[in-house]
Motif scaffolding. Sequence first.
Motif, PDB file in Angstrom:
ATOM      1  N   ILE A  10       0.802  -1.308   0.125  1.00 38.92           N
ATOM      2  CA  ILE A  10       0.097   0.162  -0.128  1.00 38.92           C
ATOM      3  C   ILE A  10       0.822   1.354  -0.122  1.00 38.92           C
ATOM      4  O   ILE A  10       0.378   2.347  -0.443  1.00 38.92           O
ATOM      5  CB  ILE A  10      -0.921   0.004   1.299  1.00 38.92           C
ATOM      6  N   TYR A  67      -5.548   1.071  -8.519  1.00 42.22           N
ATOM      7  CA  TYR A  67      -6.067   0.099  -7.591  1.00 42.22           C
ATOM      8  C   TYR A  67      -7.597  -0.377  -7.869  1.00 42.22           C
ATOM      9  O   TYR A  67      -7.812  -1.407  -7.754  1.00 42.22           O
ATOM     10  CB  TYR A  67      -6.235   0.541  -6.274  1.00 42.22           C
ATOM     11  N   THR A  71     -10.644  -7.220  -1.198  1.00 36.73           N
ATOM     12  CA  THR A  71     -10.829  -6.274  -0.078  1.00 36.73           C
ATOM     13  C   THR A  71     -11.411  -7.257   0.768  1.00 36.73           C
ATOM     14  O   THR A  71     -11.869  -8.273   0.540  1.00 36.73           O
ATOM     15  CB  THR A  71     -12.070  -5.297  -0.506  1.00 36.73           C
ATOM     16  N   ALA A  72     -11.766  -6.659   1.922  1.00 35.29           N
ATOM     17  CA  ALA A  72     -12.269  -7.593   3.267  1.00 35.29           C
ATOM     18  C   ALA A  72     -13.704  -7.977   2.787  1.00 35.29           C
ATOM     19  O   ALA A  72     -13.930  -9.161   3.180  1.00 35.29           O
ATOM     20  CB  ALA A  72     -12.643  -6.557   4.422  1.00 35.29           C
ATOM     21  N   PHE A  73     -14.480  -7.350   1.968  1.00 37.20           N
ATOM     22  CA  PHE A  73     -15.906  -7.842   1.605  1.00 37.20           C
ATOM     23  C   PHE A  73     -15.595  -9.121   0.481  1.00 37.20           C
ATOM     24  O   PHE A  73     -16.659  -9.871   0.488  1.00 37.20           O
ATOM     25  CB  PHE A  73     -16.469  -6.892   0.689  1.00 37.20           C
ATOM     26  N   ASN A 107      -8.882   5.201  -3.892  1.00 36.22           N
ATOM     27  CA  ASN A 107      -9.058   3.786  -4.179  1.00 36.22           C
ATOM     28  C   ASN A 107      -8.589   2.878  -2.873  1.00 36.22           C
ATOM     29  O   ASN A 107      -9.067   1.834  -2.869  1.00 36.22           O
ATOM     30  CB  ASN A 107      -8.067   3.058  -5.201  1.00 36.22           C
ATOM     31  N   THR A 142      -3.124   0.893   8.664  1.00 38.03           N
ATOM     32  CA  THR A 142      -3.860   0.867   9.885  1.00 38.03           C
ATOM     33  C   THR A 142      -4.571   2.362  10.366  1.00 38.03           C
ATOM     34  O   THR A 142      -5.768   2.105  10.929  1.00 38.03           O
ATOM     35  CB  THR A 142      -2.672   0.497  11.149  1.00 38.03           C
ATOM     36  N   ILE A 197      -8.661   2.360  11.405  1.00 39.70           N
ATOM     37  CA  ILE A 197      -9.095   2.568  12.338  1.00 39.70           C
ATOM     38  C   ILE A 197      -9.981   3.700  12.566  1.00 39.70           C
ATOM     39  O   ILE A 197     -10.987   3.744  13.104  1.00 39.70           O
ATOM     40  CB  ILE A 197      -7.764   2.753  13.632  1.00 39.70           C
ATOM     41  N   GLU A 208     -20.297  -9.603  11.333  1.00 39.29           N
ATOM     42  CA  GLU A 208     -18.896  -9.589  10.171  1.00 39.29           C
ATOM     43  C   GLU A 208     -19.354  -9.036   8.729  1.00 39.29           C
ATOM     44  O   GLU A 208     -18.507  -8.525   8.307  1.00 39.29           O
ATOM     45  CB  GLU A 208     -18.497 -11.130  10.256  1.00 39.29           C
ATOM     46  N   HIS A 209     -20.297  -9.535   8.229  1.00 43.74           N
ATOM     47  CA  HIS A 209     -20.648  -8.808   7.005  1.00 43.74           C
ATOM     48  C   HIS A 209     -20.609  -7.349   7.101  1.00 43.74           C
ATOM     49  O   HIS A 209     -19.918  -6.725   6.144  1.00 43.74           O
ATOM     50  CB  HIS A 209     -21.984  -9.406   6.696  1.00 43.74           C
ATOM     51  N   ARG A 231     -17.081  -6.066   7.123  1.00 46.95           N
ATOM     52  CA  ARG A 231     -16.364  -6.432   5.900  1.00 46.95           C
ATOM     53  C   ARG A 231     -16.802  -5.564   4.670  1.00 46.95           C
ATOM     54  O   ARG A 231     -16.212  -4.933   3.978  1.00 46.95           O
ATOM     55  CB  ARG A 231     -16.447  -7.756   5.433  1.00 46.95           C
ATOM     56  N   PHE A 232     -18.389  -5.226   4.812  1.00 46.81           N
ATOM     57  CA  PHE A 232     -18.758  -4.243   3.852  1.00 46.81           C
ATOM     58  C   PHE A 232     -18.443  -3.072   3.903  1.00 46.81           C
ATOM     59  O   PHE A 232     -17.793  -2.336   3.272  1.00 46.81           O
ATOM     60  CB  PHE A 232     -20.274  -4.443   3.923  1.00 46.81           C
ATOM     61  N   LEU A 270     -15.578  -1.672   5.571  1.00 45.23           N
ATOM     62  CA  LEU A 270     -14.260  -1.402   5.362  1.00 45.23           C
ATOM     63  C   LEU A 270     -13.949  -1.961   3.928  1.00 45.23           C
ATOM     64  O   LEU A 270     -12.631  -2.028   4.047  1.00 45.23           O
ATOM     65  CB  LEU A 270     -13.551  -2.219   6.482  1.00 45.23           C
ATOM     66  N   ALA A 271     -14.677  -2.312   3.081  1.00 44.55           N
ATOM     67  CA  ALA A 271     -14.125  -2.616   1.793  1.00 44.55           C
ATOM     68  C   ALA A 271     -13.431  -1.505   0.885  1.00 44.55           C
ATOM     69  O   ALA A 271     -12.515  -1.849  -0.102  1.00 44.55           O
ATOM     70  CB  ALA A 271     -15.283  -3.193   0.896  1.00 44.55           C
ATOM     71  N   LEU A 284      -7.931  -0.718   1.831  1.00 42.22           N
ATOM     72  CA  LEU A 284      -7.296  -1.977   1.351  1.00 42.22           C
ATOM     73  C   LEU A 284      -5.843  -2.321   2.191  1.00 42.22           C
ATOM     74  O   LEU A 284      -5.460  -1.384   2.774  1.00 42.22           O
ATOM     75  CB  LEU A 284      -6.431  -1.611   0.102  1.00 42.22           C
ATOM     76  N   CYS A 285      -5.861  -3.523   2.657  1.00 42.00           N
ATOM     77  CA  CYS A 285      -4.757  -4.060   3.359  1.00 42.00           C
ATOM     78  C   CYS A 285      -3.950  -5.182   2.486  1.00 42.00           C
ATOM     79  O   CYS A 285      -4.788  -6.077   1.845  1.00 42.00           O
ATOM     80  CB  CYS A 285      -4.998  -4.531   4.705  1.00 42.00           C
ATOM     81  N   TYR A 288      -7.018  -9.453   6.242  1.00 42.90           N
ATOM     82  CA  TYR A 288      -8.042  -8.852   6.797  1.00 42.90           C
ATOM     83  C   TYR A 288      -8.740  -9.717   8.033  1.00 42.90           C
ATOM     84  O   TYR A 288      -9.520  -9.041   8.944  1.00 42.90           O
ATOM     85  CB  TYR A 288      -9.357  -8.419   5.852  1.00 42.90           C
ATOM     86  N   VAL A 301     -10.881  -7.582  11.027  1.00 43.53           N
ATOM     87  CA  VAL A 301     -12.129  -7.866  11.508  1.00 43.53           C
ATOM     88  C   VAL A 301     -12.278  -8.239  12.749  1.00 43.53           C
ATOM     89  O   VAL A 301     -13.515  -7.796  13.560  1.00 43.53           O
ATOM     90  CB  VAL A 301     -12.804  -9.212  10.399  1.00 43.53           C
TER      91      VAL A 301
END
Lengths: 87, 771, 160
Positions: free
Chosen positions: B229, B693, B700-702, C47, C106, C110, C125-126, C129-130, C132-133, C136-137, C142, C146
């Motif tokens: 990143i 990106y 992604t997390a999703f 992005n 990070t 946060i 959890e859903h 994830r939604f 924080l989509a 990017l990490c 992830y 989470v």
Amino acid sequence: MATVFIPPQMRDLTGGADRVAAAGATLREVLRALEAVHPGLAARVALGEGIAPGLAVSIDGAITARGLLAPVQPESEIHILPAIGGG
Amino acid sequence: MATKTSPDKKKTGKAADTTNGEPQAFKVIGTRPIRHDGVDKVTGRAIYGADVQMAGLVHGRILRSPHAHARIKAIDMSAAEKMPGVVAVVTGKDMPDLRDKMADLGEGTVNLAHLGANCLAHGKVLYKGQAVAAVAATSPHIAEEALKKIKVEYEPLPAVTWVLDAMKDDAPLLHDNVFTSEMGKLGKQPSNIAVHLHFEKGDVEKGFAEADVTIEREYKTASVHQGYIEPHVSTALWNHDCHLTIWTSTQGAFTARQQTAELLQIAISQVTVVPCEIGGGFGGKISVYLEPVAAILSRKCGRPVKMIMNRNEVFEGTGPTPGSFVRVKLGAKKDGRLVAGEAWLAYDAGAFPGGMIGPGCMCVFSCYDLPNARVDGYDVVLNKPKTAAYRAPGATQAAFACESVIDELAEKLGIDPIELRLKNAAREGTRRVDGPTYPRVGLVETLEAARNSDHWRSKLTGKNRGRGIACGYWFNIGLKSSAAANVNPDGTVTLVEGSTDIGGTRTSVAMQLAETLGIAAEDVHPQVGDTDSVGYTDVTGGSRVTFATGLAAYEVGLDIRRQMAARAAMLWECKPEEVTFADGVFRRGDKSTSFKELAGKMHQTGGAVVGRATVDPEGPSHGFGAHIADVEVDPDTGKVTVLRYTALQDAGRAIHPSYVEGQMQGGSVQGIGWALNEEYFYDDSGRMRNASYLDYRMPTAFDLPMIDTIIVEVPNPAHPYGVRGVGETPIVAPPAALAAAIYRAAGVRLRELPMAPHRVWTAKKMTNDEC
Amino acid sequence: MVKKTHVSTTINGETAEFLCEPRQSLLEILRDTLELTGSKEGCNNGNCGACTVLMDGLPVNSCLVLAVEAEGATITTIEGIAEQAHLHPLQQCFLENAALQCGICTPGFIVAAKALLDRNPKPTEHDIRFELAGNLCRCTGYDKIVRAVQDAAAALEGKH
């Protein structure tokens, strides 16, 4: 004597032999002994005090970091390999 | 011994162990202390490369080639030089002409002319995005505007971006001084094929003749980027005393120093590299890109120059991993015993030689005991960015092919895919196709743990769903590490080590010192030193830091113990060798003193205690993993959803289990991205069309479920605490595991990465049309 | 050169005034002018989410906000998340869960997670994830992020 495994692409220098025996307490001595029997081999494996660019030498499973000064045991198995890095 | 570790984050301690001569029930190793640099990183205080500020700072920007292949006929910088605010403009001509000079960079040898041209082009550009000129100005905006005023006259040349095309006799030739090297024997004609490797073991023809079943398949993979990143960033100050200081984001301060010094033909002692906190690397921050350019800009203007790439430049101008074509053929007896294997691999190196074909060839069959095998590999230059290492470089492409053929063999033979792998698994004494034999390794234990896992034993139900498994392998290299530690009077220890910390290694290294001294992890204060303040240390890469720098920390601990025992002997009026040490306590007869108590008496027994060590362990060690994936394939769109994922790996010994899990989870997800949708998408003119990106689209997390981890511990005999490197292996298995899962979900075998929706959908449609 | 504009904002609870060029982003001003370098630049085009800050309570990519647009706004950056003497539960849970490796993403995570928990104290959890989509990490996959947000939600619930 140590056993040096000759990679297929260097067997033109050993008359096709895939492994040759050579005596020496260091890699330098082993290569010197090999060179006497198979001229040209040492120049392919070594450059100066080190291993040739792009190559690595494994002695008993460990890639040597000591170049030609690497110690060799009487029963050692020596392999010539491509150098690897990592991410 | 396998431990499912993911949800159980408070687990502490380990069983007593007597491996490798350090007989202890561990007190620190295996626990999960909070990382030492953690608070700075969750509050925004940690200083990364881009956060460096100093008086008089100016900003550098790079002009990049719009062509994939072109001759530079002329560069006119006059208009840019005259712009108010512009303080320096440079081109490749401002760097020394290095011809064919080679430099040994510890991790490998590099042709300096190639490395230099990758920082600033000389005469020719070989990929779109290659650096051509650079400007420094009082603001980044002015520098950006000045780039537009540089006039470059190009003569465009035909370009080639697919590895098999680049190997053809009539392909555009990139270099007239690259000749095919076959282990040092050079071809006679210039060629895009920089290296041909060939390994052979046993009698391959005889082996295949004995096979009851033979399967041969071809696989392709696209270039993918490491995707860290943090963009590349460097600040250089060429001071008036000619000393060059560089603050930079790098995986190796010492290699950055050496590359910069060699490229600029100055003494190493003239350069100090200060490694800042680094925002990800994965192999992509080993080669220098900006450091020498910022240096010559600073030399020209006499001010510190800061250069930051934008994301587009990171994609187009820094190393992706090779695109590849791999053909694998395997033969087996009816009972599943493998009798022969053959692999043919072509990897692109990008614009300059030195790709990942060596490890690709060495990894393709590394999980199996093959009596007869042959491997041919080609390193091929073409008009794409020079490739860089990416986590287990070269292994993922090879494993996608080999593991997919293994899965097909299991199906054809009617054998469970884990049983087939166990029957043929590499173990102690197995001779690899490249020659050496394995010492004690943990593939069998890892596969057995997979077989016994909740995931594998659970039933997967539902339409369009399937489960797959695959193995992965990577070397752990050794290389050089140094560390030093000062004992404080309060019994804490300050540790300085040379490995830049990308993923929490300060802590895993500090924990090994703490274990050795019998003190708490929190009582060691680790920091990463610059090139003037710590002994030579090779890159953070090759899964080596917790192993090799950890070994250095252990040796530091032994050094401190020896010195402290002498202090105790002084107090007790005995010989140092009469003092013993265990569990953090020095003893002689009925006398005893803790490490902390003794540290408090340091100044009355001779002053400071400083431990130091430098190590150069001769690797490699060997890391094996197995991954299980459940997927669902949308029949209407071909989109693959990962439902459940478990990564298993032999970690030797997990020093800080959370960060071992983290490596396994992060590597798995990079592999999932590579497998399902990441790729460099090129148009016919050799331009990358998705250099952001948004369009490149990393996971992604999703996109993901939780990533379960199972750490297997088969201690490494070459490390006092049994550590194996864990960083790289986890990226290797995912594409093959997912391909196997997709096959069971959708009935189609995908043999090209990424297995993006359009490919899955098309493959499914073709199968349906055939029916 | 274009004339600079005077902008008056509240950042992390304190009045902050600055001069900026019309083309400068809020991220650039935060980092280079106000020396709040905790917000990171990963892509400069919205992005990656590494530059996430709260603007009037909503998470925004500060690289996509022009600094002049911040006139009159209340802004919270990563530097303003911790309470005086101790970390915010999100920060503490990120540490305890080892939810960071390189740490560059990070701060953005946060701040984005704080926006989520402010609005939805019991996310599934859903949901996490939604929401924080947009961040990017590349290091962690992830999973631990989470879990850290789940733990922080539980810790914050206990506090109320």
